[in-house]
Structures are given as C-alpha cells and as structure tokens.
Design an enzyme around this catalytic site. Structure first.
Site, mmCIF file in Angstrom:
data_model
loop_
_atom_site.group_PDB
_atom_site.id
_atom_site.type_symbol
_atom_site.label_atom_id
_atom_site.label_comp_id
_atom_site.label_asym_id
_atom_site.label_seq_id
_atom_site.Cartn_x
_atom_site.Cartn_y
_atom_site.Cartn_z
ATOM 1 C CG ASP A 189 6.164 -0.927 5.080
ATOM 2 O OD1 ASP A 189 6.861 -1.844 4.585
ATOM 3 O OD2 ASP A 189 6.315 -0.493 6.225
ATOM 4 C CB CYS A 190 2.300 2.832 1.145
ATOM 5 S SG CYS A 190 3.638 4.031 1.107
ATOM 6 C CE1 TYR A 191 2.250 4.557 -4.069
ATOM 7 C CE2 TYR A 191 3.566 5.597 -2.351
ATOM 8 C CZ TYR A 191 2.492 5.627 -3.231
ATOM 9 O OH TYR A 191 1.663 6.714 -3.253
#
Length: 386
Positions: free
Chosen positions: A129-131
């Site tokens: 989700d963050c990458y």
C-alpha cells in the site's frame, strides 16, 4: 632519551606544517645508513600503501524514492544484480558479482560510478500500500543518487599465499590463471610495502583509523572477515600466511577513478582494483623498527591449486625477495613469478598519502577500539538434518 609521541602531538605538527612524513620504502632506505633511534627521531608518520584486487568489496547505494514509491525486490545495474533486502531503495552491490558474463561485474559498475559514467538501473518492486510501484527503469550517475559509499568486508590482507599449479591443465583462479606443471607462481601481497606488514602487531591501527581509500578519505570500520591474527609468525612478528584483515568504509563521491578500477580474472570473474593507504603514527622507536622490515624477512606459503580441497599441499615458504626476483625454485624447478598487486602504484599510494599529511589535508585519528588479537579461523563442515 626514549622517543614518545601522541596522535594529538602529531596532529598539532600537521596543522602547523612541521610534520615529518616518510613512506615505508623511505624508512627502509633510511635504516640502511642510520640506526633506528636516529631515524625515529626524524619522523612523525610513516605511510604505507597497496593497489591490488580486493574482491571482498562492495558499495551501498541509496537511489532516492520514485513517484509513485517502489520497494525494491530485484535490481540490476548495467546488468549486474544488486542486493535489495534491507531498505526500500537501498542496494548493496558486490564487487565480485558477475553480470551477463564473467567479464563485467560489480567492480566495473563501482568504477563506472566513480568515473561519473551513466549506469542503467532496472528494478522490480514488491507492491504494498505504501509502495505501489511494480517496476522502474532509469539512467543514474553518482550525482543523481543519495548516499554512495564503499563498505568492504575484507581488504588489506596481512600477508597472503603464493599460488601454483602442479596439475596437467591450466587453472583459472582468484589469483589469475595458473599454468600447469608449475608453469608460473602468482602472489597477491606486495610484501614489505604492504600496510599491515609494516605494523605486524597492529599497534598503529584500530577501529576508527582514518585511511586513504580509493583516492578519498576512508576509515577502518571493523575487523575484516577471516581476520586471523593467531596465524603462526616469525620472530620478527610477521605472519607466515594470511592473518589480519580490515573492513573499510569510505564515500564513493570523494574517490578518484585512478584508484578504483574494475577488473576481471579470466574464466573466474570480476573484482575491484583498489588503492588503500594507511598512516602509521610513530609513537616510539618500535614503530620504526617494525616498519624497517625487508622483503627478505617476510615469507609466504606456496600452495598447489591442483588439489581441489580446502587444505591444499604446500611447497614450503618463500621470501618476498625471492618472489620479487622474478623466479623461485620448487622441487628443483625454476618457476617464474608475478604479482597481482602493482608494486609501483602501491608506492604511489603511500607517496600520495604522505603529500596529503604534509600539506595539512589529512589528520590522524585515535582508534576507538583495538582490532582483536585473538580470533580463530573456523571452517565449515557439512551438517545434515536426520
């Protein structure tokens, strides 16, 4: 009167422009015409250097974050795979990692970066989700990435071996090609020029010692892998085979391509030719006495690579004076010799470091800890689950 100096006193002389510096070669020459006390009274720092292949080297690179961000799963630089498993956009590139062939590898990529050449990056990501990004391709240079520094697990061996081949076919090894039937002998250590052979008991170096690394400033970060100070030694303190090693660190962005060069060994693989220079502060007369060691007083074991075992047969010990003469005698046979290290460039490293110190560009550092004096050298035996 006994001669004693501290690093603080030597640094005061460096700042004042009154420091007296000699290379290891100059110390040996001076001792031929003066006694050790007289020479010690006239020198504050001795510089020693080497320029040789050091395959246990590598670079840590931080690429900077992409948009959208990527967490690297696999990355190649000019086709050479780098390790990605310790940060989203951090890489470790090993000097001995081969690319698409054995002729080009990590050492060449490192040298390309130092020479300010463009390097092709290809990467895939582990989506999160963050990458969210899945792949990335770009051209990078040393000035387009964040941190870039050498972190070398094992450099500057204190002595090494001499390789020969008693078999019937050529052998392609980390010492280069060894010709059959004792056709040649190859040695890696530059003998009496080698930094740690001028400080055999490791009195002048330790963790935190500032050094010349690749044409820039570096530091001794730790003991090197396979550090083996318990190696058997001659009465003069020098080891009869591989002994102490150093882990080194330094900023690639300060380095000079003249002292960081990719190389390859035929049918073995890539490596990195690296210049390393170490200052030896002259605390006392014993430092000069140790640095007065001559090639005739240092020996290395002659190892037969034709036997593919961890412990190989030896043809005994030879001195570096014999090795540098161009030939040695093994079992009555004359065998030509050649060094892997550049003896001329090793002296140039020492001379360059001398000039830096004399010009006030390079101060000495106090080690924060000594290098270990006792480390066994363990071998790996196969253990199978039952």
């Amino acid at each position: 009167m006994a001669i004693t100096r501290s690093i603080a006193q030597i640094n005061d002389r460096i700042r004042a422009g009154t420091v007296r510096v000699m290379t290891a070669a100059e110390i040996k020459a001076a001792l031929k015409s003066a006694d050790v006390e007289a020479v010690a009274a006239e020198v504050d720092v001795i510089t020693a250097g080497t320029f040789e292949p050091m395959e246990s080297s590598g670079a840590i690179l931080n690429l900077g974050h992409t948009d959208p961000p990527i967490r690297l799963a696999r990355a190649t630089l000019n086709g050479v795979e780098a390790y990605c498993g310790f940060g989203a956009v951090d890489l470790y590139l090993g000097a001995a990692q081969p690319g698409e062939s054995l002729d080009y590898g990590g050492g060449h990529v490192i040298a390309d970066l130092v020479a300010e050449r463009t390097v092709r990056l290809r990467a895939t990501g582990w989506p999160a989700d963050c990458y969210p990004r899945r792949d990335f391709e770009s051209l990078i240079r040393l000035d387009t990435i964040n941190q870039a520094y050498l972190f070398n697990p094992r450099n500057v061996y204190q002595n090494f071996i001499v390789g020969v081949n008693g078999g019937d076919r050529p052998l392609h090894t980390y010492l280069g090609t060894l010709q059959p039937r004792l056709g040649n002998a190859v040695y890696a250590c530059p003998g009496a020029l080698s930094p740690l052979l001028n400080d055999p008991l490791l009195r002048s170096v330790g963790i935190g010692t500032r050094i010349f690394l690749g044409g820039g400033t570096g530091y001794i970060a730790w003991e090197g892998t396979q550090h083996f100070p318990l190696q058997k030694r001659l009465p003069n303190g020098t080891p009869v085979g591989p002994a102490a090693t150093l882990a080194l660190i330094g900023d690639l962005k300060q380095m000079d391509p003249a002292w960081v060069r990719g190389c390859r060994f035929y049918q073995y693989g890539p490596s990195l030719m690296l210049g390393v220079g170490i200052p030896l502060p002259v605390f006392d007369v014993a430092v000069v006495a140790a640095a007065g060691i001559d090639d005739s007083e240092i020996v290395a074991p002659v190892i037969d690579f034709a036997i593919p075992r961890r412990v190989r047969p030896t043809f005994g010990l030879v001195s570096y004076a014999q090795l540098k003469s161009g030939q040695i005698t093994i079992a009555g046979q004359k065998v030509r010799t050649a060094p892997l290290a550049s003896l001329a460039l090793s002296q140039q490293v020492a001379q360059t470091l001398k000039q830096w110190i004399a010009a006030g560009r390079f101060l000495l550092t106090e080690p924060v800890a000594a290098l270990p004096e006792e480390r066994p050298l363990l071998a790996q035996e196969q253990q199978l689950l039952r």
